[in-house]
Design a protein around this motif. Structure first.
Motif, PDB file in Angstrom:
ATOM      1  N   LEU A   1      42.730 -18.489 -21.121  1.00  0.00           N
ATOM      2  CA  LEU A   1      41.342 -17.993 -21.122  1.00  0.00           C
ATOM      3  C   LEU A   1      40.641 -18.661 -21.955  1.00  0.00           C
ATOM      4  N   GLN A   2      39.185 -18.423 -21.859  1.00  0.00           N
ATOM      5  CA  GLN A   2      38.084 -19.033 -22.276  1.00  0.00           C
ATOM      6  C   GLN A   2      36.995 -18.308 -23.131  1.00  0.00           C
ATOM      7  N   ALA A   3      36.480 -18.866 -24.222  1.00  0.00           N
ATOM      8  CA  ALA A   3      35.457 -17.883 -24.828  1.00  0.00           C
ATOM      9  C   ALA A   3      34.401 -18.936 -25.367  1.00  0.00           C
ATOM     10  N   ARG A   4      33.056 -18.383 -25.342  1.00  0.00           N
ATOM     11  CA  ARG A   4      31.993 -19.464 -25.934  1.00  0.00           C
ATOM     12  C   ARG A   4      31.705 -18.861 -27.357  1.00  0.00           C
ATOM     13  N   PHE A   5      31.610 -19.710 -28.228  1.00  0.00           N
ATOM     14  CA  PHE A   5      31.227 -19.091 -29.534  1.00  0.00           C
ATOM     15  C   PHE A   5      29.857 -20.130 -30.076  1.00  0.00           C
TER      16      PHE A   5
ATOM     17  N   ASP B   1      39.457  -6.940 -18.966  1.00  0.00           N
ATOM     18  CA  ASP B   1      38.451  -7.688 -18.911  1.00  0.00           C
ATOM     19  C   ASP B   1      36.939  -7.313 -19.665  1.00  0.00           C
ATOM     20  N   ASP B   2      37.038  -6.230 -20.428  1.00  0.00           N
ATOM     21  CA  ASP B   2      36.102  -5.796 -21.571  1.00  0.00           C
ATOM     22  C   ASP B   2      36.376  -6.328 -22.845  1.00  0.00           C
ATOM     23  N   SER B   3      37.731  -6.915 -22.889  1.00  0.00           N
ATOM     24  CA  SER B   3      38.158  -7.203 -24.339  1.00  0.00           C
ATOM     25  C   SER B   3      37.072  -8.234 -25.095  1.00  0.00           C
ATOM     26  N   ALA B   4      37.319  -7.946 -26.402  1.00  0.00           N
ATOM     27  CA  ALA B   4      36.161  -8.999 -27.293  1.00  0.00           C
ATOM     28  C   ALA B   4      36.961  -9.886 -28.104  1.00  0.00           C
ATOM     29  N   VAL B   5      36.688 -11.059 -28.530  1.00  0.00           N
ATOM     30  CA  VAL B   5      37.332 -11.914 -29.297  1.00  0.00           C
ATOM     31  C   VAL B   5      36.382 -12.420 -30.524  1.00  0.00           C
ATOM     32  N   LYS B   6      36.783 -12.570 -31.573  1.00  0.00           N
ATOM     33  CA  LYS B   6      36.192 -13.281 -32.726  1.00  0.00           C
ATOM     34  C   LYS B   6      36.911 -14.115 -33.345  1.00  0.00           C
ATOM     35  N   ILE B   7      36.104 -14.774 -34.277  1.00  0.00           N
ATOM     36  CA  ILE B   7      36.873 -15.848 -35.196  1.00  0.00           C
ATOM     37  C   ILE B   7      36.985 -15.225 -36.403  1.00  0.00           C
ATOM     38  N   ALA B   8      37.982 -15.015 -36.960  1.00  0.00           N
ATOM     39  CA  ALA B   8      38.463 -14.342 -38.250  1.00  0.00           C
ATOM     40  C   ALA B   8      39.223 -15.168 -39.090  1.00  0.00           C
ATOM     41  N   SER B   9      38.916 -14.815 -40.258  1.00  0.00           N
ATOM     42  CA  SER B   9      39.471 -15.676 -41.494  1.00  0.00           C
ATOM     43  C   SER B   9      40.723 -15.104 -42.268  1.00  0.00           C
ATOM     44  N   GLU B  10      41.794 -15.847 -42.557  1.00  0.00           N
ATOM     45  CA  GLU B  10      42.724 -15.288 -42.919  1.00  0.00           C
ATOM     46  C   GLU B  10      42.927 -14.982 -44.382  1.00  0.00           C
ATOM     47  N   GLY B  11      41.787 -15.348 -45.064  1.00  0.00           N
ATOM     48  CA  GLY B  11      41.455 -15.323 -46.606  1.00  0.00           C
ATOM     49  C   GLY B  11      40.661 -16.172 -47.014  1.00  0.00           C
ATOM     50  N   LEU B  12      40.435 -16.256 -48.335  1.00  0.00           N
ATOM     51  CA  LEU B  12      39.331 -17.054 -48.980  1.00  0.00           C
ATOM     52  C   LEU B  12      39.733 -18.659 -48.781  1.00  0.00           C
TER      53      LEU B  12
ATOM     54  N   ALA C   1      42.539  -6.161 -15.457  1.00  0.00           N
ATOM     55  CA  ALA C   1      43.031  -7.077 -16.636  1.00  0.00           C
ATOM     56  C   ALA C   1      42.252  -8.342 -16.073  1.00  0.00           C
ATOM     57  N   LEU C   2      42.091  -9.395 -17.270  1.00  0.00           N
ATOM     58  CA  LEU C   2      41.423 -10.526 -17.249  1.00  0.00           C
ATOM     59  C   LEU C   2      42.327 -11.469 -16.298  1.00  0.00           C
ATOM     60  N   LYS C   3      41.839 -12.331 -15.385  1.00  0.00           N
ATOM     61  CA  LYS C   3      42.550 -13.063 -14.485  1.00  0.00           C
ATOM     62  C   LYS C   3      42.535 -14.447 -15.308  1.00  0.00           C
ATOM     63  N   PRO C   4      43.822 -15.242 -15.053  1.00  0.00           N
ATOM     64  CA  PRO C   4      43.860 -16.603 -15.729  1.00  0.00           C
ATOM     65  C   PRO C   4      42.666 -17.451 -15.416  1.00  0.00           C
ATOM     66  N   GLY C   5      42.247 -18.229 -16.517  1.00  0.00           N
ATOM     67  CA  GLY C   5      41.071 -18.830 -16.529  1.00  0.00           C
ATOM     68  C   GLY C   5      39.575 -18.249 -16.547  1.00  0.00           C
ATOM     69  N   SER C   6      39.710 -16.845 -16.692  1.00  0.00           N
ATOM     70  CA  SER C   6      38.557 -16.090 -16.974  1.00  0.00           C
ATOM     71  C   SER C   6      37.895 -16.487 -18.343  1.00  0.00           C
ATOM     72  N   GLU C   7      36.615 -16.269 -18.551  1.00  0.00           N
ATOM     73  CA  GLU C   7      35.843 -16.183 -19.728  1.00  0.00           C
ATOM     74  C   GLU C   7      35.595 -15.060 -20.281  1.00  0.00           C
ATOM     75  N   ILE C   8      35.809 -14.696 -21.593  1.00  0.00           N
ATOM     76  CA  ILE C   8      35.862 -13.675 -22.172  1.00  0.00           C
ATOM     77  C   ILE C   8      34.093 -13.513 -22.652  1.00  0.00           C
ATOM     78  N   LYS C   9      33.405 -12.409 -22.326  1.00  0.00           N
ATOM     79  CA  LYS C   9      32.044 -12.421 -22.589  1.00  0.00           C
ATOM     80  C   LYS C   9      31.560 -12.028 -23.844  1.00  0.00           C
ATOM     81  N   PHE C  10      32.413 -11.135 -24.668  1.00  0.00           N
ATOM     82  CA  PHE C  10      32.130 -10.540 -25.476  1.00  0.00           C
ATOM     83  C   PHE C  10      32.647 -11.215 -26.925  1.00  0.00           C
ATOM     84  N   THR C  11      31.820 -12.020 -27.676  1.00  0.00           N
ATOM     85  CA  THR C  11      32.537 -13.045 -28.512  1.00  0.00           C
ATOM     86  C   THR C  11      31.681 -12.963 -30.049  1.00  0.00           C
TER      87      THR C  11
END
Length: 169
Positions: A41-45, A93-104, A120-130
């Motif tokens: 999958l792909q996502a834009r940040f 297909d309406d899932s969201a992804v975020k970049i999170a930190s493991e700690g300080l 469901a998201l198909k292979p190669g799809s782009e996640i819109k909610f980031t």
């Protein structure tokens, strides 16, 4: 002669233990070269600070995938992150992804928040909610700036300052 035999046996035991630790680290470290059986999958940040290729993709704190590639869009300057997800997990297909930190001092990972869709998201799809990564140094700077009282003399609503009332005699 006995001294040489004892030294040889001790050396063999040391090599055997070292080989065991190498094999253990190789299999548990995820560097085995065996690719996860899954889909990409792909996502834009807007920011992908601290995210590394080979980093974790987690859902509810459980690793479900791996970051496989990071590129920069030359037109929008967004970070395009490609990651693989284990095929056992079909994300809505309406899932969201975020970049999170493991700690300080820890690294960053992709956190997946599943949506409620039945599709469901198909292979190669782009996640819109980031949501991109948060710059920790900026947050610390803001906390220090607000703690020092800088900007206290200015009214919060941007209106004119009131002069103090004269004392009654």
């Amino acid at each position: 002669m006995n001294g040489n035999l004892v030294e040889t046996l001790i050396g063999a035991v040391v090599l055997l233990v070292a080989g065991f630790f190498l094999a253990f680290a190789y299999t548990t470290g995820g560097v085995g070269g065996g690719r996860m059986n899954g889909y990409e999958l792909q996502a834009r940040f807007n920011r992908a600070d601290g995210l590394v290729t080979g980093g974790d993709v987690r859902l509810s704190g459980i690793k479900i995938g791996t970051v496989t590639k990071q590129t920069l869009d030359p037109k929008t300057f967004d970070a395009i992150v490609t990651f693989s997800v284990d095929s056992r997990y079909q994300l809505p297909d309406d899932s969201a992804v975020k970049i999170a930190s493991e700690g300080l001092l820890g690294g960053n990972f992709i956190s997946v928040e599943p949506g409620g869709s039945n599709t469901a998201l198909k292979p190669g799809s782009e996640i819109k909610f980031t949501q991109g990564s948060v710059n920790l140094m900026d947050l610390i700077g803001q906390a220090i700036f607000s703690a020092t009282g800088a900007g206290k003399d200015k009214p919060a609503d941007g209106g004119a300052e009131l002069s103090p009332l004269p004392k009654a005699n």
